[in-house]
Design an enzyme around this catalytic site. Structure first.
Site, PDB file in Angstrom:
ATOM      1  N   ASP A  99       0.860  -1.178   0.000  1.00  0.00           N
ATOM      2  CA  ASP A  99       0.000   0.000   0.000  1.00  0.00           C
ATOM      3  C   ASP A  99       0.900   1.233   0.000  1.00  0.00           C
ATOM      4  O   ASP A  99       1.871   1.284   0.756  1.00  0.00           O
ATOM      5  CB  ASP A  99      -0.859  -0.009   1.276  1.00  0.00           C
ATOM      6  CG  ASP A  99      -2.295   0.379   0.994  1.00  0.00           C
ATOM      7  OD1 ASP A  99      -2.494   1.460   0.425  1.00  0.00           O
ATOM      8  OD2 ASP A  99      -3.200  -0.398   1.343  1.00  0.00           O
ATOM      9  N   ASP A 196      -3.096   4.594  -2.376  1.00  0.00           N
ATOM     10  CA  ASP A 196      -4.154   5.008  -1.480  1.00  0.00           C
ATOM     11  C   ASP A 196      -4.699   6.390  -1.884  1.00  0.00           C
ATOM     12  O   ASP A 196      -3.925   7.316  -2.145  1.00  0.00           O
ATOM     13  CB  ASP A 196      -3.552   5.100  -0.068  1.00  0.00           C
ATOM     14  CG  ASP A 196      -4.591   5.368   0.991  1.00  0.00           C
ATOM     15  OD1 ASP A 196      -5.426   4.496   1.216  1.00  0.00           O
ATOM     16  OD2 ASP A 196      -4.554   6.461   1.597  1.00  0.00           O
ATOM     17  N   GLU A 275      -6.533   3.439  -5.930  1.00  0.00           N
ATOM     18  CA  GLU A 275      -7.787   3.440  -5.191  1.00  0.00           C
ATOM     19  C   GLU A 275      -8.636   4.588  -5.730  1.00  0.00           C
ATOM     20  O   GLU A 275      -8.774   5.643  -5.110  1.00  0.00           O
ATOM     21  CB  GLU A 275      -7.560   3.627  -3.684  1.00  0.00           C
ATOM     22  CG  GLU A 275      -8.849   3.401  -2.895  1.00  0.00           C
ATOM     23  CD  GLU A 275      -8.940   4.147  -1.573  1.00  0.00           C
ATOM     24  OE1 GLU A 275      -9.925   3.943  -0.860  1.00  0.00           O
ATOM     25  OE2 GLU A 275      -8.063   4.948  -1.257  1.00  0.00           O
ATOM     26  N   HIS A 335     -11.127  -3.385   3.015  1.00  0.00           N
ATOM     27  CA  HIS A 335     -11.131  -3.030   4.437  1.00  0.00           C
ATOM     28  C   HIS A 335     -11.955  -1.782   4.745  1.00  0.00           C
ATOM     29  O   HIS A 335     -12.082  -1.417   5.909  1.00  0.00           O
ATOM     30  CB  HIS A 335      -9.686  -2.821   4.893  1.00  0.00           C
ATOM     31  CG  HIS A 335      -9.059  -1.644   4.214  1.00  0.00           C
ATOM     32  ND1 HIS A 335      -8.850  -1.594   2.853  1.00  0.00           N
ATOM     33  CD2 HIS A 335      -8.656  -0.449   4.691  1.00  0.00           C
ATOM     34  CE1 HIS A 335      -8.339  -0.432   2.537  1.00  0.00           C
ATOM     35  NE2 HIS A 335      -8.195   0.288   3.628  1.00  0.00           N
ATOM     36  N   ASP A 336     -12.452  -1.102   3.712  1.00  0.00           N
ATOM     37  CA  ASP A 336     -13.263   0.100   3.943  1.00  0.00           C
ATOM     38  C   ASP A 336     -14.752  -0.154   3.739  1.00  0.00           C
ATOM     39  O   ASP A 336     -15.560   0.761   3.926  1.00  0.00           O
ATOM     40  CB  ASP A 336     -12.858   1.213   2.966  1.00  0.00           C
ATOM     41  CG  ASP A 336     -11.463   1.747   3.231  1.00  0.00           C
ATOM     42  OD1 ASP A 336     -11.037   1.742   4.399  1.00  0.00           O
ATOM     43  OD2 ASP A 336     -10.799   2.159   2.252  1.00  0.00           O
TER      44      ASP A 336
HETATM   45  C1  GLC Z   1      -7.988   4.997   1.893  1.00  0.00           C
HETATM   46  C2  GLC Z   1      -7.879   3.758   2.740  1.00  0.00           C
HETATM   47  C3  GLC Z   1      -8.586   4.004   4.031  1.00  0.00           C
HETATM   48  C4  GLC Z   1      -7.908   5.153   4.739  1.00  0.00           C
HETATM   49  C5  GLC Z   1      -7.841   6.386   3.846  1.00  0.00           C
HETATM   50  C6  GLC Z   1      -6.852   7.383   4.369  1.00  0.00           C
HETATM   51  O1  GLC Z   1      -9.289   5.272   1.535  1.00  0.00           O
HETATM   52  O2  GLC Z   1      -8.394   2.660   2.052  1.00  0.00           O
HETATM   53  O3  GLC Z   1      -8.607   2.869   4.856  1.00  0.00           O
HETATM   54  O4  GLC Z   1      -8.583   5.453   5.911  1.00  0.00           O
HETATM   55  O5  GLC Z   1      -7.407   6.074   2.544  1.00  0.00           O
HETATM   56  O6  GLC Z   1      -5.549   6.929   4.212  1.00  0.00           O
END
Ligand code: GLC
Length: 572
Positions: A99, A196, A275, A335-336
C-alpha cells in the site's frame, strides 16, 4: 493464452495485516502469521497479495497514518520478517504489492514534527500551512479540515483525520523523499503498489469553499435520518459537493506519469493499481496507472443483472477508448467496505447471493481483488460498545453526535457500529477454537472476534466440508485458472433484458464460455438458440453451484436452478 501480463491474469487477495494471522500470540496479526498461512493461500488458488499498510504507525487510522515509510511496524515484526514473507511468497509464485499512502503522513512522522516546529525549518513547506483557515473545508473523517499548531501559530490542512496532515505535493523535496521510499521497497523486490486515496493529493488552488449548509457530522446525521426520497437525494447531492474542491484536482496525471516512469525502470512488470474508479488515471493505457478499481460495480447494496450490465457497458467501453487499451479490475469488498456476505445479502438468501457474487467477480473480464475472509463468508460485526471501537472516524462521530447534538448514546452506538469500518476488519476465523484460532484462548485480540466463527464460519471446518463456501471458492478459482477464456476472453452480454439472470459469454481465440448467474429464486428454462455463437453447439459444464445430472446440455433447453451459477464451455 494471449500475451497478458501477470497482473492481468492474477487473482489478488487483500491481506489486512492486523487481522489476518497472529504468529506471536499477542492478539495482533503479523508477518510470522502471514508467512505461516502462505500455503493456505496457495491452496486457495490466489496469485497475488495486496498488503494493507505494514509500516510503523500510531494507528489513528489503522496504519494509514504512517510515521516511517521504510520500515515495519514493530507489532508486525522486523524488516527481516518482511523479507522472509516476500521471499516465501515469491517462492510460491505469489506476487506481492504494498500500500502506498501518498496524500498524507502521520502527525508523528519526523517530517511533520520538523515542519510544525517553526515557520522557517528546512521542512517548513512540506505540508499545507495557512495563517487562518481560508474556507469551510471539512475533513472526511473528523470535521474541520484545518487544525491549529501553536508552535507555528498556523493551521495545517488534512483531508483525513487531524493526525494525518496532507503533504504539499507542489514541493519537489516531498516528491523526492516519497520516491525514495517507493524505490526502497521496489529494490527489495515488491511487485508494485496499491495507491491510497490518490484523488485527495491536490486541492483546488483557489481554495473555493464548499456550498453545503452543514458540517460533516451534521451531514452524516442528516443522511442517517433521511427518510423521504427528497431528503435522500439531497443528502447524496451534498456528499458530492462537500468535497469537490478537495478531490480530483489538477496535477494528478503528471504525478502518476512520474511515478509510472519509476515503476517502469524496474524489471519484472511491476504494477500500480489506484484506489480510484476514474479510468482517466490510466492515462493513455500505458503511461499512468495499470489498473483502477471498478468501484461502481460494488457501490450498491443489491447486485442485480441490470446493475451489472449497465456497469459493464460503461466501464468496458471507456477502457476500450484508451489509445493503448485498458484492463478492467473488479472488486466487491475491501477493508473500507461492508463485507460481501452482509452488504449484498437479503437476509433470506445470503449464502446463495454470496456464491453468485463470488462467481461474478471471478468470471467478469478483468483482474479480481478478493478481501481476506470473504472466502469463508465472514460477515460484518457490529461492535456493541464504544470502548471497543478502533476506527477513530467512528469514535469521533459517536462523541460528536452525543455531546454536540444530544443524540441518545444507545442510538449513537448503533449508528457508529454501522458506519465504522471495524465491522469488516475483525480478525480472520481460522477454526472453531476459542478466539477463532486467530490467537490462543485468553488473549485479547485487537478487535473482538465475531462470535459467529462458532457457526461454521471458519477455515478449519470449511476445509473439511466439501460443500463449504471455502471449497466453492477453491473450485471456482481452479476452473478460472484452467479456462483461458475466463481470463482473456472478450465479454459479450446475452439476453440483456432479463431481470432474473445475468448471462454472458467470454470468448477467446480458441475457446468460448457461457456464464449464467441466476439472481432469482425461480427455476429458469433458458433458450440460447437465438445466440449465433452458441446455437447448434453443445454446452459442456465446467462448473455449477447446483447438482447436474448430465455434463453436456443443449443451448435451446437449458434449465438453471434457483440462484445457480452455471459455467459451460461451448463445444462443437
Ligand atoms: C484509503 C484507505 C482508508 C484510509 C484512507 C486514508 O481510503 O483505504 O482505509 O482510511 O485512505 O488513508
Amino acid at each position: 493464452m494471449a500475451k497478458l501480463k501477470w497482473w492481468q491474469t492474477a487473482v489478488f487477495y487483500q491481506i489486512y495485516p492486523r487481522s489476518f494471522a497472529d504468529g506471536n500470540d499477542d492478539g495482533i496479526g503479523d508477518f510470522k502469521g502471514i508467512t505461516e498461512k502462505l500455503d493456505y493461500l496457495v491452496n486457495l488458488g490466489i496469485d497475488a497479495i495486496w498488503l494493507s499498510p505494514h509500516f510503523p504507525s500510531p494507528n489513528w487510522d489503522c496504519g494509514y497514518d504512517i510515521s516511517d515509510y521504510t520500515n515495519v511496524a514493530p507489532e508486525y515484526g522486523t524488516l527481516e520478517d518482511f523479507k522472509t514473507f516476500l521471499n516465501e511468497s515469491h517462492k510460491r509464485n505469489i506476487h506481492v504489492i504494498l500500500d502506498l499512502v501518498l496524500n498524507h503522513t502521520s502527525d508523528e512522522h519526523p517530517w511533520f514534527l520538523e515542519s510544525k516546529s517553526s515557520r522557517d525549518n528546512p521542512k517548513a513547506d512540506w505540508y499545507v500551512w495557512v495563517d487562518t483557515p481560508p474556507n469551510n473545508w471539512q475533513s472526511c473523517f473528523d470535521g474541520d479540515a484545518w487544525t491549529y499548531v501553536p508552535e507555528r501559530g498556523q493551521y495545517y490542512y488534512h483531508y483525513f483525520m487531524k493526525q494525518q496532515p496532507d503533504l504539499n505535493w507542489h514541493n519537489p523535496e516531498v516528491k523526492q523523499a516519497m520516491w525514495d521510499a517507493v524505490r526502497f521497497w521496489l529494490d527489495l523486490g515488491v511487485d508494485g503498489y496499491r495507491l491510497d486515496a490518490i484523488g485527495t493529493i491536490f486541492e483546488d488552488p483557489n481554495l473555493t469553499p464548499h456550498e453545503v449548509p452543514m458540517t460533516l457530522a451534521e451531514l452524516r446525521r442528516f443522511t442517517e435520518l433521511a427518510e423521504t426520497a427528497e431528503d435522500k437525494q439531497l443528502a447524496e447531492k451534498h456528499w458530492k459537493s462537500m468535497f469537490k474542491n478537495q478531490f480530483g484536482q489538477a496535477g494528478l496525471h503528471e504525478l502518476m506519469k512520474e511515478l509510472r516512469s519509476i515503476i517502469d525502470e524496474y524489471e519484472g512488470d511491476r504494477m500500480l493499481v489506484g484506489e480510484d474508479e476514474n479510468i482517466d488515471y490510466m492515462g493513455n493505457g500505458n503511461d499512468e496507472l495499470h489498473l483502477v478499481f471498478n468501484f461502481p460495480l460494488a457501490d450498491t447494496n443489491r447486485i442485480t443483472p441490470e446493475h451489472i450490465r449497465r456497469n459493464q457497458v460503461e466501464r468496458l467501453s471507456r477502457l476500450s477508448q484508451l489509445p493503448m487499451g485498458g484492463w478492467a479490475c473488479n472488486t466487491l469488498s475491501n477493508h473500507d467496505r461492508s463485507r460481501i456476505y452482509t452488504n449484498y445479502g437479503d437476509k433470506h438468501h445470503d449464502a446463495e447471493l454470496a456464491r453468485l457474487n463470488a462467481a461474478l467477480s471471478l468470471t467478469l473480464l478483468g483482474t479480481p481483488f478478493l478481501y481476506n475472509g470473504e472466502e469463508i463468508g465472514m460477515t460484518d460485526y457490529l461492535l456493541p460498545h464504544i470502548s471497543q471501537v478502533k476506527d477513530t472516524m467512528g469514535s469521533w462521530y459517536y462523541h460528536t453526535i452525543v455531546t454536540e447534538m444530544g443524540v441518545d448514546p444507545e442510538e449513537a452506538m448503533f449508528r457508529t457500529a454501522e458506519m465504522t469500518r471495524d465491522k469488516n476488519r475483525t480478525p480472520m476465523h481460522w477454526s472453531n477454537k476459542p478466539n477463532a484460532g486467530f490467537s490462543p484462548d485468553g488473549v485479547t485480540t485487537w478487535l473482538p472476534i465475531n462470535p459467529n466463527y462458532k457457526d461454521g464460519i471458519n477455515v478449519r471446518e470449511q476445509e473439511l466440508n466439501p460443500d463449504s463456501l471455502l471449497n466453492y471458492y477453491k473450485h471456482l478459482l481452479k476452473v478460472r485458472r484452467e479456462t483461458a477464456a475466463l481470463i482473456e476472453g472478450k465479454y459479450l452480454p446475452l439476453h440483456e433484458t432479463s431481470q432474473e439472470y445475468f448471462a454472458f459469454l467470454r470468448s477467446s481465440e480458441n475457446q468460448r464460455v457461457l456464464i449464467v448467474l441466476n439472481y432469482s429464486e425461480k427455476r429458469l428454462n433458458l433458450d440460447f438458440s437465438d445466440t449465433s455463437e452458441i446455437s447448434g453447439r453443445k454446452l459442456h459444464t465446467l462448473f455449477s453451484s447446483g447438482v447436474r445430472s448430465r455434463v453436456d446440455h443443449t443451448p435451446n433447453k437449458l434449465t438453471i436452478a434457483p440462484f445457480e451459477v452455471f459455467i459451460a464451455e461451448v463445444k462443437p
